[in-house]
Every structure is written in C-alpha cells, then in structure tokens.
Design a protein around this motif. Sequence first.
Motif, short mmCIF file in Angstrom:
data_model
loop_
_atom_site.label_atom_id
_atom_site.label_comp_id
_atom_site.label_asym_id
_atom_site.label_seq_id
_atom_site.Cartn_x
_atom_site.Cartn_y
_atom_site.Cartn_z
N SER A 297 -3.60 -0.34 -11.47
CA SER A 297 -3.61 0.22 -10.12
C SER A 297 -4.47 1.48 -10.05
N HIS A 298 -4.66 2.15 -11.19
CA HIS A 298 -5.60 3.27 -11.23
C HIS A 298 -7.01 2.79 -10.90
N LEU A 301 -7.12 2.09 -7.21
CA LEU A 301 -7.16 3.31 -6.39
C LEU A 301 -8.51 4.02 -6.50
N GLY A 305 -10.92 4.68 -3.41
CA GLY A 305 -11.35 6.05 -3.13
C GLY A 305 -12.86 6.11 -2.94
N ILE A 313 -7.89 10.84 -6.95
CA ILE A 313 -6.77 9.91 -6.81
C ILE A 313 -5.72 10.47 -5.83
N VAL A 316 -6.56 9.67 -2.35
CA VAL A 316 -6.35 8.26 -2.00
C VAL A 316 -4.87 8.04 -1.72
N MET A 317 -4.02 8.65 -2.57
CA MET A 317 -2.57 8.50 -2.40
C MET A 317 -2.07 9.16 -1.12
N LEU A 322 -3.61 3.19 1.84
CA LEU A 322 -4.20 3.00 0.51
C LEU A 322 -3.11 3.10 -0.56
N ALA A 323 -2.20 4.04 -0.40
CA ALA A 323 -1.08 4.16 -1.35
C ALA A 323 -0.27 2.86 -1.34
N ALA A 326 -1.59 0.27 -3.64
CA ALA A 326 -1.24 0.46 -5.05
C ALA A 326 0.18 -0.06 -5.31
N ASN A 365 -11.97 10.00 -8.99
CA ASN A 365 -12.12 8.54 -8.93
C ASN A 365 -13.29 8.07 -9.78
#
Length: 469
Positions: A297-298, A301, A305, A313, A316-317, A322-323, A326, A365
Amino acid sequence: MTFLSKGSALPANIRRPGYDQDRLKPGILHIGLGAFHRAHQAVYTQRALEAQFGDWGIVAVNLRSPEPVEALAAQDGLYSITVRSEAGDSSEVLGATVDWICAAKDGQRVLDYLADPAIRIVTMTVSEKAYGLHPVTGGLDHNHAAVAHDLANPHKPSGVLGFIVEGLALRHAAGLKPFTVLCCDNLPANGRVIQRLVLDMARTRGTGLAEWIEREGAFPCSMVDRIVPAATEETRRRAASLLGVDDRLALDTEPFLQWVIEDRFVEGRPSWEAGGAIFAENVEPYEKMKLRLLNGSHTLLAHLGILNGLDYIREVMAVPELAAKARNHMEEVVSTLDPVPGIDLPAYIDELLARFANPTIAHRNIQISLDTTQKLPQRLLAPAIDALMQGERADATAYAVGTWMAAVRKRGDCDDPRRAEVLAAAQGMEPNDPSASFFALPGLFPEQLKEARNWRDQINASIREHQVI
Ligand code: CS2
C-alpha cells in the motif's frame, strides 16, 4: 557549532548509550550505512548492549559513498535519531558503531574484518537491487554489474555478495567457522534468497566452499519494519537545536519498530529481544504480511501522491478518498495471508494507516517510488497471483500496478535500475491496451499474470482513471 562527539555535553533529556562504549569490541559487520540501519538494527543493538553487555559492536561498511563513513569518523561513531509523533519529539544518541569503512576506498579492511573470528554476524541493508537476483530464475544474475565484476575479480570484490563470498572463503581457508549472514532488506524469504545467491557465487570457486557454507553456515530470514525517511536539511537543523551540537547523520523516525528473526545463528547473537525483537521459528507469515500490507500500500500511496501532485505520504493520507484506497487495498490483500502468530490483522491494518498519516514524518512519495521494478514482485504481483489462484478478484493489486504505470507516464521520469525500458514502456502506451508495453518488459510480469486478461483490464482501467492517456 561543533560536531557530536564522545565529549559533547548534551542536554539531560537526550538519551545516551547506557554502556561503556570504550569497552565495546566488534562482533557484527554491517553493509549498507543508510538511514534504515541507523534507526533500526543500531537501536536494537543499543538495547541489547544495555541489557546484556558483550562483544557486539558494529563495524559499519558503506559500499560506495564515503559520505556517511566520513561523518561517523568526525563524530566518534555517534549519531542521533529523533522519534517523532504528535505526542512530541524524543532524541537518542546511538553508540554501538565501533568502526567505519568505505568499501570502494578500502576494501581490504572490510576483508580483514570478515576474516576475523571476532566478527560472528554480517548484516546488510543494501536495497533489493544490489543483490543481483535474477527476476526469472531467482538465482544469481551474472549480468548484474557488481556480480559480473565480483565473479571476474573474486579477491577484490565490489558488491555485497562478492564481499560475503570472499569473506567466507578466507574463513574456510583458515579453518574458522563461517559468520551468520542476516539480510535486513525487504525481500520475501530474504535469508533463503541470499543463501542461494551466495551458494551460486561460491560454486564458481570450486574449492568445496559452497558445500562448507551449506553445511556450516546460517542465513536466518528476517522481517524488518520502521519508517525512516531520508534526512533533509530540516532534520539536521532540528537535531542541532535539540542536541546543541551538529549531527551530520541525524535522522527522524516514527515510534513504531519491528524485527522478526529466525533464531539460527552460527555463533551467538546480541540479545536483540531486549529491544523488542521477536525470534520465530518461521518468519515467512510476518514477511508476507509486511510486504503485502505495508509495502504494497506504500507503493500505491506513493504513486497516487505523484499523480495528484503531492510530495509526502502524509499528504496523500490527508485526502480521505486516497486514504480510503489504501484501506481498500489492504482489506483485499489480507485474504492472501496466512494467520500470523500474535498479530490481529484488522488491528495491524488500522495501525498502518495511522503510521502513514503521522503528520510529523515527512516521507517523500518519490523516495518510495524508487526502484519499483524491484519491488513489484513481492509487494503486488505475488498477492495478485495468490488471489487469482484462490479464484478471488485481485482488483486492488491491479489498481496499484496501474498507478505506477500512470505515474511514470505522467512524470515522464522514474529512478529505477530499468529506467530506460520503463520510460520507453510509458511513452509507448497504446490507448486500447495501455499496460501492454509494460507487460512486454522481459521478466517483469510472470506468465500467470500476463495471461490474466481480466486483471490486465483492471490495470488499464486504473491507468485511464488517471487520465494520462
Ligand atoms: C518503503 C519502505 O521505500 C519504500 O519502498 O515502502 O522503505 C518502508 O518505509 C519500510 O519498509 C518500512 O519498514
């Protein structure tokens, strides 16, 4: 301002090594003096030495760049980490490093240490691409630059495998025991992978070396985890204000850290459990969990991003849609995992999302997007194969792979050992099957996935969603 050193008068709230560094003798040689080692293994070793002092000092070797080696020399082997969260910052000076060598400048000193019976463990964090792992055979890639060099110049190695094999050869010839080889890179079954590569290279010596390594050696698998972004000027400025001295090696990291290790060592080990390391019979379930949930998931993400013009990151979260992608990714991929002893997987997923969202950690990212061709197989392709074989959908992994392809096309660049081919594939996207040019890259996608038409269509849908074609 002066540099951090043994004589520095540090503020009382800075944690220092709780042992006498001057009595510490070398026992471990570590290859790859990057941020990860300094905020992970070095911390566990410090805890081990504090709990039970012994000859487990670290000889830190960097293969190419002399920079961190020179910084260690200027700072008596000391450096700091600052653990950051919304609860506040706390800094610690680490002191288990007893010597430092740049292998490109002084390879002989590395070999002298490797041949010294005092060194009982060789650890490494050199990143996936440094090993020369052939993507199709899983054995040694003779065309890998360092591997080719070390096969041609076995007594003057330049790469991680060449040093290990020559070090083991010197010990074999001297009638010593081998050292334990402990890989700390994000590869599945990392111990077994490295063992195979070492044996492949050792076999070319034809002196019974490979048989001896197989009989007497140990290559424990390990799962490593801690988010440690590359340091920036801001990291160093903050460290200087906290410590009152300059630290060229300062790092920021998150509170979380984890290390699960197979307990197979030739001649002992530090009490890393004092720092919370878990010793397990079988590390594979932990490795799979971490590679597929965290790293997979990294990668998703990071590319989301890049596609959305976000640098970190945590940014993005901070975008709920977007979160949610993930979370969705992890909730789908979790069905490919076996139960993991002592881990509640839904709680592990929640914890990962909170770690990614840590507003005090600036993880770029672009850094996570580095070397994606080396990361895809274990992070996204293996869970896709497992899901498809179980007759389940694998939309989330397809979506994530599509974000990578779209991000490379959008950026018009990537930092990857296969950069030229990847850029050509991104440029050569055909509107009716945009992922086809990537599927044509030799050895990247396994046959099962090349033939999975529905999965490939999902990748195409992901690319189209990002409007890069
Ligand atoms: C990241 C990892 O850079 C990357 O590819 O996914 O370095 C990640 O931060 C670590 O594996 C966390 O343990």
